[in-house]
Design an enzyme around this catalytic site. Sequence first.
Site, PDB file in Angstrom:
ATOM      1  N   ARG A   1       0.885  -1.185   0.000  1.00  0.00           N
ATOM      2  CA  ARG A   1       0.000   0.000   0.000  1.00  0.00           C
ATOM      3  C   ARG A   1       0.908   1.216   0.000  1.00  0.00           C
ATOM      4  NH1 ARG A   1       0.191   1.777   5.204  1.00  0.00           N
ATOM      5  NH2 ARG A   1       0.039   0.113   6.729  1.00  0.00           N
TER       6      ARG A   1
ATOM      7  N   HIS B   1      -2.044   3.617   6.354  1.00  0.00           N
ATOM      8  CA  HIS B   1      -3.110   2.637   6.591  1.00  0.00           C
ATOM      9  C   HIS B   1      -4.496   3.268   6.417  1.00  0.00           C
ATOM     10  CE1 HIS B   1      -5.324  -0.635   8.432  1.00  0.00           C
ATOM     11  NE2 HIS B   1      -5.813   0.208   9.309  1.00  0.00           N
TER      12      HIS B   1
ATOM     13  N   TYR C   1       6.677   3.786  11.199  1.00  0.00           N
ATOM     14  CA  TYR C   1       7.011   2.358  11.173  1.00  0.00           C
ATOM     15  C   TYR C   1       7.593   1.865   9.852  1.00  0.00           C
ATOM     16  CZ  TYR C   1       2.328   2.147   9.063  1.00  0.00           C
ATOM     17  OH  TYR C   1       1.241   2.351   8.268  1.00  0.00           O
TER      18      TYR C   1
HETATM   19  C1  LIG Z   1     -10.293  -7.920  15.311  1.00  0.00           C
HETATM   20  C2  LIG Z   1      -9.670  -6.607  15.024  1.00  0.00           C
HETATM   21  N1  LIG Z   1      -8.465  -6.312  15.583  1.00  0.00           N
HETATM   22  C3  LIG Z   1      -7.865  -5.126  15.313  1.00  0.00           C
HETATM   23  C4  LIG Z   1      -8.476  -4.223  14.488  1.00  0.00           C
HETATM   24  C5  LIG Z   1      -7.780  -2.910  14.148  1.00  0.00           C
HETATM   25  N2  LIG Z   1      -7.280  -3.005  12.772  1.00  0.00           N
HETATM   26  C6  LIG Z   1      -7.966  -2.453  11.744  1.00  0.00           C
HETATM   27  S1  LIG Z   1      -7.225  -2.737  10.305  1.00  0.00           S
HETATM   28  C7  LIG Z   1      -5.971  -3.597  11.018  1.00  0.00           C
HETATM   29  C8  LIG Z   1      -4.832  -4.144  10.211  1.00  0.00           C
HETATM   30  C9  LIG Z   1      -5.229  -5.187   9.260  1.00  0.00           C
HETATM   31  O1  LIG Z   1      -4.143  -5.467   8.425  1.00  0.00           O
HETATM   32  P1  LIG Z   1      -4.280  -6.360   7.157  1.00  0.00           P
HETATM   33  O2  LIG Z   1      -5.260  -7.426   7.397  1.00  0.00           O
HETATM   34  O3  LIG Z   1      -2.912  -6.747   6.754  1.00  0.00           O
HETATM   35  O4  LIG Z   1      -4.900  -5.384   6.058  1.00  0.00           O
HETATM   36  P2  LIG Z   1      -4.319  -4.025   5.507  1.00  0.00           P
HETATM   37  O5  LIG Z   1      -4.995  -2.952   6.329  1.00  0.00           O
HETATM   38  O6  LIG Z   1      -2.846  -4.046   5.677  1.00  0.00           O
HETATM   39  O7  LIG Z   1      -4.706  -3.946   4.095  1.00  0.00           O
HETATM   40  C10 LIG Z   1      -6.139  -3.658  12.389  1.00  0.00           C
HETATM   41  C11 LIG Z   1      -5.209  -4.342  13.313  1.00  0.00           C
HETATM   42  C12 LIG Z   1      -9.739  -4.548  13.956  1.00  0.00           C
HETATM   43  N3  LIG Z   1     -10.375  -3.719  13.119  1.00  0.00           N
HETATM   44  N4  LIG Z   1     -10.298  -5.743  14.203  1.00  0.00           N
END
Ligand SMILES: Cc1ncc(C[n+]2csc(CCOP(=O)(O)OP(=O)(O)O)c2C)c(N)n1
Length: 337
Positions: free
Chosen positions: A250, A254, A263
């Site tokens: 990406r 985020h 980071y």
């Molecule tokens: C169960 C849960 N834990 C934590 C979060 C906070 N959170 C939102 S997005 C995210 C990261 C997800 O990363 P990834 O699955 O790699 O997708 P990306 O955003 O990198 O595309 C987190 C930890 C959440 N929404 N739901």
Amino acid sequence: MVSVKDIPGASGLTKEQLLAMYQKMALARAVGERERMLNRLGKGPFAVTGEGQEAAQVGVAFALRPGQDWIVPYYRDIGVALTIGQTPRDLLLAHLFRAEDISGGGRNMPSHFSDPKLRIVSTSACVGTQIPHAVGIALASKLRKLDEVTATFFGDGATSTGDWHESMNFAGIHKLPVIFVCEQNWYAISVPWRKQAAVESVASRAEGYGFPGVSVDGNDVLAVYRVAKQAMSRARDGEGPTLIEAVTYRLVPHTSDDDDRRYRSREEVEEWKKKDPLIRFSAWIEEHGIADHSDLERIQEKIAQEVDEASEYAEQAPVAEPESALRHVYVEEEEVV
Ligand SMILES: Cc1ncc(C[n+]2csc(CCOP(=O)(O)OP(=O)(O)O)c2C)c(N)n1
């Protein structure tokens, strides 16, 4: 004269289809950029977008049959939603919480796409929870003997959840018509992949669940499309699931609430910008004589106009009535029997 269909790597797509693919990728980029801009202008409270991941999203979505297959996306999938048939207007109405928003009348989080007629299923904000939903839908299609495939999308972080592992296991046991698509962008917000898993690739995990896992260059839209087509055939032939790991990045923080300088290094981001899937695909198109630079510029100009119009429309559209906040929460009068 060499036909487009004979160009190695074109995967049998016609010139029109290849340009439509490019158009969807460029449109997804433009909608993402507009959402982030509206956020900076103080108009959209929250933006979560997918710049850099367009090839992974559009490449898979292009292999699906809109309105027939089930799409269970995650918040970054602007390119999936647009390829399946949502419009910039649909997405910007949701982004600005307008009453007309199809995903929930302005009461859903932005980028939690939903469109019943396109079979795009709304997901929860909790990471990974859409994956068992996708598996449940695929089980229903199988039990009903329907020619339907479910594709679900998620980031690498979602593969650390119990929901993901249980879904993979169940889908493998029952040989369900489901495609798991991991958009491997190397971070779960600030947590790098090496701190999420002791294995190098997401794809390797499929072996433990008894079906193929394929790692593909997720910034090469045609490579992604080829892998997705194979996964579709397997699913339709009753051979069961496939896990696709589309390796990408990406290019933006985020969300609008994130400062990614804390980071990841600027050098790392710059390196990935050199592999930008949109620039790469436009170079491929020009190199193979499918279109020239001015044709692509014309596509870009039309996109800019479409996004401007959608953005103006959404900004002028009425916001949801405060009273509507309780809709679909309690039984409504007309529903009482
Ligand atoms: C169960 C849960 N834990 C934590 C979060 C906070 N959170 C939102 S997005 C995210 C990261 C997800 O990363 P990834 O699955 O790699 O997708 P990306 O955003 O990198 O595309 C987190 C930890 C959440 N929404 N739901």
